[in-house]
Scaffold this motif. Structure first.
Motif, PDB file in Angstrom:
ATOM      1  N   MET A   1       4.750   0.442  -2.414  1.00  0.00           N
ATOM      2  CA  MET A   1       3.491   1.518  -1.429  1.00  0.00           C
ATOM      3  C   MET A   1       3.671   0.858   0.526  1.00  0.00           C
ATOM      4  SD  MET A   1       1.649   4.610  -0.759  1.00  0.00           S
ATOM      5  CE  MET A   1       0.657   4.288  -1.933  1.00  0.00           C
ATOM      6  N   THR A   2       4.274  -0.813   0.112  1.00  0.00           N
ATOM      7  CA  THR A   2       4.568  -0.556   1.022  1.00  0.00           C
ATOM      8  C   THR A   2       5.911  -0.505   1.914  1.00  0.00           C
ATOM      9  OG1 THR A   2       3.135  -2.709   0.721  1.00  0.00           O
ATOM     10  CG2 THR A   2       4.409  -2.816   2.376  1.00  0.00           C
ATOM     11  N   VAL A   3       6.267  -0.589   1.293  1.00  0.00           N
ATOM     12  CA  VAL A   3       8.034  -0.297   1.483  1.00  0.00           C
ATOM     13  C   VAL A   3       8.038   1.478   1.947  1.00  0.00           C
ATOM     14  CG1 VAL A   3      10.101   0.005   0.662  1.00  0.00           C
ATOM     15  CG2 VAL A   3       9.110  -1.809   0.121  1.00  0.00           C
ATOM     16  N   GLN A   4       7.216   1.702   1.431  1.00  0.00           N
ATOM     17  CA  GLN A   4       7.665   3.463   1.771  1.00  0.00           C
ATOM     18  C   GLN A   4       7.092   3.559   3.139  1.00  0.00           C
ATOM     19  OE1 GLN A   4       5.608   5.930  -1.318  1.00  0.00           O
ATOM     20  NE2 GLN A   4       6.275   8.088  -0.468  1.00  0.00           N
ATOM     21  N   LEU A   5       5.811   2.314   2.905  1.00  0.00           N
ATOM     22  CA  LEU A   5       4.855   3.048   4.500  1.00  0.00           C
ATOM     23  C   LEU A   5       5.922   2.184   5.783  1.00  0.00           C
ATOM     24  CD1 LEU A   5       1.600   2.043   3.378  1.00  0.00           C
ATOM     25  CD2 LEU A   5       1.961   4.312   4.237  1.00  0.00           C
ATOM     26  N   ARG A   6       6.677   1.808   5.497  1.00  0.00           N
ATOM     27  CA  ARG A   6       6.954   0.972   6.257  1.00  0.00           C
ATOM     28  C   ARG A   6       8.388   1.061   6.785  1.00  0.00           C
ATOM     29  NH1 ARG A   6       7.467  -5.633   4.442  1.00  0.00           N
ATOM     30  NH2 ARG A   6       5.864  -6.020   5.045  1.00  0.00           N
ATOM     31  N   SER A   7       9.205   2.385   6.235  1.00  0.00           N
ATOM     32  CA  SER A   7       9.928   3.306   5.856  1.00  0.00           C
ATOM     33  C   SER A   7      10.300   4.365   7.048  1.00  0.00           C
ATOM     34  CB  SER A   7      10.847   3.402   4.580  1.00  0.00           C
ATOM     35  OG  SER A   7      11.374   4.883   4.750  1.00  0.00           O
ATOM     36  N   SER A   8       8.507   4.878   6.334  1.00  0.00           N
ATOM     37  CA  SER A   8       7.297   5.474   7.125  1.00  0.00           C
ATOM     38  C   SER A   8       7.437   5.722   8.544  1.00  0.00           C
ATOM     39  CB  SER A   8       7.067   6.483   6.676  1.00  0.00           C
ATOM     40  OG  SER A   8       7.190   6.702   5.205  1.00  0.00           O
ATOM     41  N   ALA A   9       7.081   4.355   8.453  1.00  0.00           N
ATOM     42  CA  ALA A   9       7.214   3.841  10.241  1.00  0.00           C
ATOM     43  C   ALA A   9       8.077   3.956  10.903  1.00  0.00           C
ATOM     44  CB  ALA A   9       6.134   2.862   9.926  1.00  0.00           C
ATOM     45  N   VAL A  10       8.883   3.863  10.044  1.00  0.00           N
ATOM     46  CA  VAL A  10      10.700   3.108  10.927  1.00  0.00           C
ATOM     47  C   VAL A  10      11.312   4.570  11.012  1.00  0.00           C
ATOM     48  CG1 VAL A  10      13.600   2.865  10.477  1.00  0.00           C
ATOM     49  CG2 VAL A  10      11.025   1.333  10.260  1.00  0.00           C
ATOM     50  N   HIS A  11      11.013   5.662  10.492  1.00  0.00           N
ATOM     51  CA  HIS A  11      11.371   6.665  10.860  1.00  0.00           C
ATOM     52  C   HIS A  11      10.739   7.823  11.949  1.00  0.00           C
ATOM     53  CE1 HIS A  11      14.138   7.260   7.964  1.00  0.00           C
ATOM     54  NE2 HIS A  11      13.111   7.116   6.858  1.00  0.00           N
ATOM     55  N   ALA A  12       9.146   7.401  11.799  1.00  0.00           N
ATOM     56  CA  ALA A  12       8.355   7.630  13.013  1.00  0.00           C
ATOM     57  C   ALA A  12       8.682   7.129  14.439  1.00  0.00           C
ATOM     58  CB  ALA A  12       6.918   7.528  13.048  1.00  0.00           C
ATOM     59  N   GLY A  13       9.173   5.982  14.244  1.00  0.00           N
ATOM     60  CA  GLY A  13       8.632   4.990  16.167  1.00  0.00           C
ATOM     61  C   GLY A  13      10.564   5.731  15.974  1.00  0.00           C
ATOM     62  N   GLN A  14      11.609   5.959  15.257  1.00  0.00           N
ATOM     63  CA  GLN A  14      13.047   6.118  15.988  1.00  0.00           C
ATOM     64  C   GLN A  14      12.721   8.042  16.308  1.00  0.00           C
ATOM     65  OE1 GLN A  14      15.085   5.953  12.400  1.00  0.00           O
ATOM     66  NE2 GLN A  14      15.786   4.048  12.641  1.00  0.00           N
ATOM     67  N   ALA A  15      11.867   8.992  16.012  1.00  0.00           N
ATOM     68  CA  ALA A  15      11.397   9.637  16.021  1.00  0.00           C
ATOM     69  C   ALA A  15      10.659  10.173  17.199  1.00  0.00           C
ATOM     70  CB  ALA A  15      10.594  11.053  14.727  1.00  0.00           C
ATOM     71  N   VAL A  16       9.828   8.992  17.839  1.00  0.00           N
ATOM     72  CA  VAL A  16       9.378   8.380  19.288  1.00  0.00           C
ATOM     73  C   VAL A  16      10.329   8.560  20.081  1.00  0.00           C
ATOM     74  CG1 VAL A  16       7.378   7.358  20.233  1.00  0.00           C
ATOM     75  CG2 VAL A  16       6.514   8.607  17.879  1.00  0.00           C
TER      76      VAL A  16
ATOM     77  N   ASP B   1       0.652  -5.158 -12.408  1.00  0.00           N
ATOM     78  CA  ASP B   1       0.841  -3.130 -12.547  1.00  0.00           C
ATOM     79  C   ASP B   1       0.895  -3.426 -11.030  1.00  0.00           C
ATOM     80  OD1 ASP B   1       2.430  -3.154 -14.310  1.00  0.00           O
ATOM     81  OD2 ASP B   1       0.776  -1.684 -15.762  1.00  0.00           O
ATOM     82  N   LEU B   2       0.068  -3.146 -10.347  1.00  0.00           N
ATOM     83  CA  LEU B   2      -1.443  -3.166  -9.496  1.00  0.00           C
ATOM     84  C   LEU B   2      -0.531  -3.601  -7.821  1.00  0.00           C
ATOM     85  CD1 LEU B   2      -4.768  -2.982  -9.811  1.00  0.00           C
ATOM     86  CD2 LEU B   2      -3.087  -1.041  -9.143  1.00  0.00           C
ATOM     87  N   ARG B   3       0.283  -4.388  -8.155  1.00  0.00           N
ATOM     88  CA  ARG B   3       0.612  -5.663  -7.517  1.00  0.00           C
ATOM     89  C   ARG B   3       2.222  -4.526  -7.364  1.00  0.00           C
ATOM     90  NH1 ARG B   3      -0.723 -10.385  -9.679  1.00  0.00           N
ATOM     91  NH2 ARG B   3       0.130 -10.550 -11.485  1.00  0.00           N
ATOM     92  N   ASP B   4       2.953  -4.169  -8.413  1.00  0.00           N
ATOM     93  CA  ASP B   4       4.169  -3.889  -8.192  1.00  0.00           C
ATOM     94  C   ASP B   4       3.976  -1.933  -7.604  1.00  0.00           C
ATOM     95  OD1 ASP B   4       5.661  -6.133  -9.545  1.00  0.00           O
ATOM     96  OD2 ASP B   4       5.786  -4.544 -11.669  1.00  0.00           O
ATOM     97  N   LYS B   5       2.986  -1.963  -7.437  1.00  0.00           N
ATOM     98  CA  LYS B   5       2.841  -0.668  -7.191  1.00  0.00           C
ATOM     99  C   LYS B   5       2.254  -0.597  -5.441  1.00  0.00           C
ATOM    100  CE  LYS B   5       1.197   2.298 -10.925  1.00  0.00           C
ATOM    101  NZ  LYS B   5      -0.337   2.517 -11.970  1.00  0.00           N
ATOM    102  N   ALA B   6       1.372  -1.589  -5.153  1.00  0.00           N
ATOM    103  CA  ALA B   6       1.896  -2.435  -3.891  1.00  0.00           C
ATOM    104  C   ALA B   6       2.677  -2.465  -3.157  1.00  0.00           C
ATOM    105  CB  ALA B   6       0.302  -3.485  -3.770  1.00  0.00           C
ATOM    106  N   GLY B   7       3.646  -3.035  -4.160  1.00  0.00           N
ATOM    107  CA  GLY B   7       4.751  -3.619  -3.009  1.00  0.00           C
ATOM    108  C   GLY B   7       5.526  -1.844  -3.311  1.00  0.00           C
TER     109      GLY B   7
END
Length: 120
Positions: A69-84, A61-67
């Motif tokens: 969260m990783t996808v969500q953080l990567r998506s946020s980083a991509v959006h932030a990079g595009q904004a910059v 369960d924790l591995r699934d949640k971490a995965g």
């Protein structure tokens, strides 16, 4: 009401205990039902006693949640990079970004200098 002379059995039960079997077929059905309930209870107790299995399930369960969260953080980083990148394309924002970057670099440098010279 109970009849004291018949051992507490209600007279309207016809001599059978309340909730008891009314015949051999009913008794067999109740026994089978009790066996199923007992089997379910044993399975539940066995599952609770299986500490390794429960730990593995929790880890999965924790591995699934971490995965996720990783996808969500990567998506946020991509959006932030595009904004910059879009801000860097605007000529009016370059001086502000440069000033902000210089200020952040100065703060980091000052922090590093203070940590190095703290023990002296």
């Amino acid at each position: 009401m109970t009849d004291a002379t018949s051992g507490g059995t209600p007279p309207e039960a016809g001599g059978a205990k309340a909730g008891g079997a009314k015949g051999p077929d009913e008794l067999r059905r109740q026994i089978e039902q009790t066996r199923h309930q007992l089997g379910d209870t044993v399975e539940q107790l066995a599952a609770k006693a299986d500490v390794k299995g429960r730990a593995r399930a929790r880890a999965a369960d924790l591995r699934d949640k971490a995965g996720a969260m990783t996808v969500q953080l990567r998506s946020s980083a991509v959006h932030a990079g595009q904004a910059v990148q879009s801000e860097l394309r605007r000529p009016s924002s370059r001086p502000m970004l440069a000033a902000g970057a210089a200020g952040a670099a100065a703060v980091v440098a000052a922090e590093m200098w203070m940590r190095r010279h703290e023990g002296r």
